[in-house]
Design a protein around this motif. Structure first.
Motif, PDB file in Angstrom:
ATOM      1  N   HIS A   1      34.386 -60.472  74.075  1.00  0.00           N
ATOM      2  CA  HIS A   1      33.714 -61.704  73.656  1.00  0.00           C
ATOM      3  C   HIS A   1      33.280 -61.586  72.200  1.00  0.00           C
ATOM      4  O   HIS A   1      32.656 -60.592  71.820  1.00  0.00           O
ATOM      5  N   THR A   2      33.622 -62.586  71.405  1.00  0.00           N
ATOM      6  CA  THR A   2      33.172 -62.667  70.024  1.00  0.00           C
ATOM      7  C   THR A   2      32.568 -64.050  69.828  1.00  0.00           C
ATOM      8  O   THR A   2      33.168 -65.054  70.234  1.00  0.00           O
ATOM      9  N   VAL A   3      31.380 -64.081  69.216  1.00  0.00           N
ATOM     10  CA  VAL A   3      30.696 -65.359  69.010  1.00  0.00           C
ATOM     11  C   VAL A   3      29.862 -65.292  67.734  1.00  0.00           C
ATOM     12  O   VAL A   3      29.318 -64.247  67.399  1.00  0.00           O
ATOM     13  N   ILE A   4      29.822 -66.415  67.036  1.00  0.00           N
ATOM     14  CA  ILE A   4      28.959 -66.607  65.870  1.00  0.00           C
ATOM     15  C   ILE A   4      28.080 -67.813  66.204  1.00  0.00           C
ATOM     16  O   ILE A   4      28.587 -68.833  66.695  1.00  0.00           O
ATOM     17  N   ASN A   5      26.783 -67.703  65.933  1.00  0.00           N
ATOM     18  CA  ASN A   5      25.891 -68.834  66.183  1.00  0.00           C
ATOM     19  C   ASN A   5      26.433 -70.084  65.491  1.00  0.00           C
ATOM     20  O   ASN A   5      26.912 -70.021  64.355  1.00  0.00           O
ATOM     21  N   GLU A   6      26.334 -71.200  66.170  1.00  0.00           N
ATOM     22  CA  GLU A   6      26.943 -72.444  65.722  1.00  0.00           C
ATOM     23  C   GLU A   6      26.559 -72.830  64.287  1.00  0.00           C
ATOM     24  O   GLU A   6      27.416 -73.251  63.503  1.00  0.00           O
ATOM     25  N   GLU A   7      25.308 -72.658  63.924  1.00  0.00           N
ATOM     26  CA  GLU A   7      24.878 -73.074  62.586  1.00  0.00           C
ATOM     27  C   GLU A   7      25.484 -72.218  61.474  1.00  0.00           C
ATOM     28  O   GLU A   7      25.403 -72.559  60.301  1.00  0.00           O
ATOM     29  N   TYR A   8      26.104 -71.089  61.826  1.00  0.00           N
ATOM     30  CA  TYR A   8      26.747 -70.210  60.847  1.00  0.00           C
ATOM     31  C   TYR A   8      28.273 -70.278  60.925  1.00  0.00           C
ATOM     32  O   TYR A   8      28.966 -69.526  60.255  1.00  0.00           O
ATOM     33  N   GLY A   9      28.777 -71.168  61.758  1.00  0.00           N
ATOM     34  CA  GLY A   9      30.219 -71.303  61.929  1.00  0.00           C
ATOM     35  C   GLY A   9      30.902 -71.784  60.660  1.00  0.00           C
ATOM     36  O   GLY A   9      30.289 -72.400  59.786  1.00  0.00           O
ATOM     37  N   GLY A  10      32.181 -71.495  60.541  1.00  0.00           N
ATOM     38  CA  GLY A  10      32.984 -71.966  59.428  1.00  0.00           C
ATOM     39  C   GLY A  10      32.752 -71.254  58.110  1.00  0.00           C
ATOM     40  O   GLY A  10      33.228 -71.700  57.072  1.00  0.00           O
ATOM     41  N   GLN A  11      32.043 -70.127  58.144  1.00  0.00           N
ATOM     42  CA  GLN A  11      31.747 -69.395  56.917  1.00  0.00           C
ATOM     43  C   GLN A  11      32.482 -68.055  56.835  1.00  0.00           C
ATOM     44  O   GLN A  11      32.197 -67.240  55.966  1.00  0.00           O
TER      45      GLN A  11
END
Length: 116
Positions: free
Chosen positions: A44-54
């Motif tokens: 599982h890999t996840v980045i908090n939504e507010e930091y996505g696309g960076q």
């Protein structure tokens, strides 16, 4: 934005992306030795939504794979769709990987169920 750090947190079996001391993303794994040699199952890999696309997920994947390959004897199991996609785009990691097998999934299911 605060400085971004990527670190290995073996106690929690994950690589983490931090900013301002807060974990904003992670690549989680389980250590597996059922194949006769050490394997690290990334699931599982996840980045908090507010930091996505960076670009944090890609940087996280690179550090996680580089450190795992650097250990020398640990094979990477591609159970995580993001890590699997990353390896397809960066074939230099392919030799250190194996496809996920049913034994890996059974192990993960048991390990994650026991944790709940």
């Amino acid at each position: 934005m605060h400085d971004v750090t990527i670190r290995h947190n073996p106690e929690w079996q994950r690589f983490e992306v931090l900013t301002g001391g807060n974990v904003i993303g992670k690549a989680v794994y389980k250590e597996y030795d059922g194949g006769g040699s050490p394997q690290r199952i990334f699931y599982h890999t996840v980045i908090n939504e507010e930091y996505g696309g960076q670009g944090f997920a890609g940087k996280l994947a690179k550090v996680a794979l580089d450190e795992t390959v650097g250990e020398g004897s640990t094979t990477i199991v591609l159970a995580c769709p993001y890590i699997k996609k990353y390896v397809r785009k960066h074939p230099e990691y392919a030799a250190a990987t194996v496809a996920v097998r049913s034994a890996h999934l059974e192990f993960l299911n048991a390990a994650l169920s026991a944790r709940a």
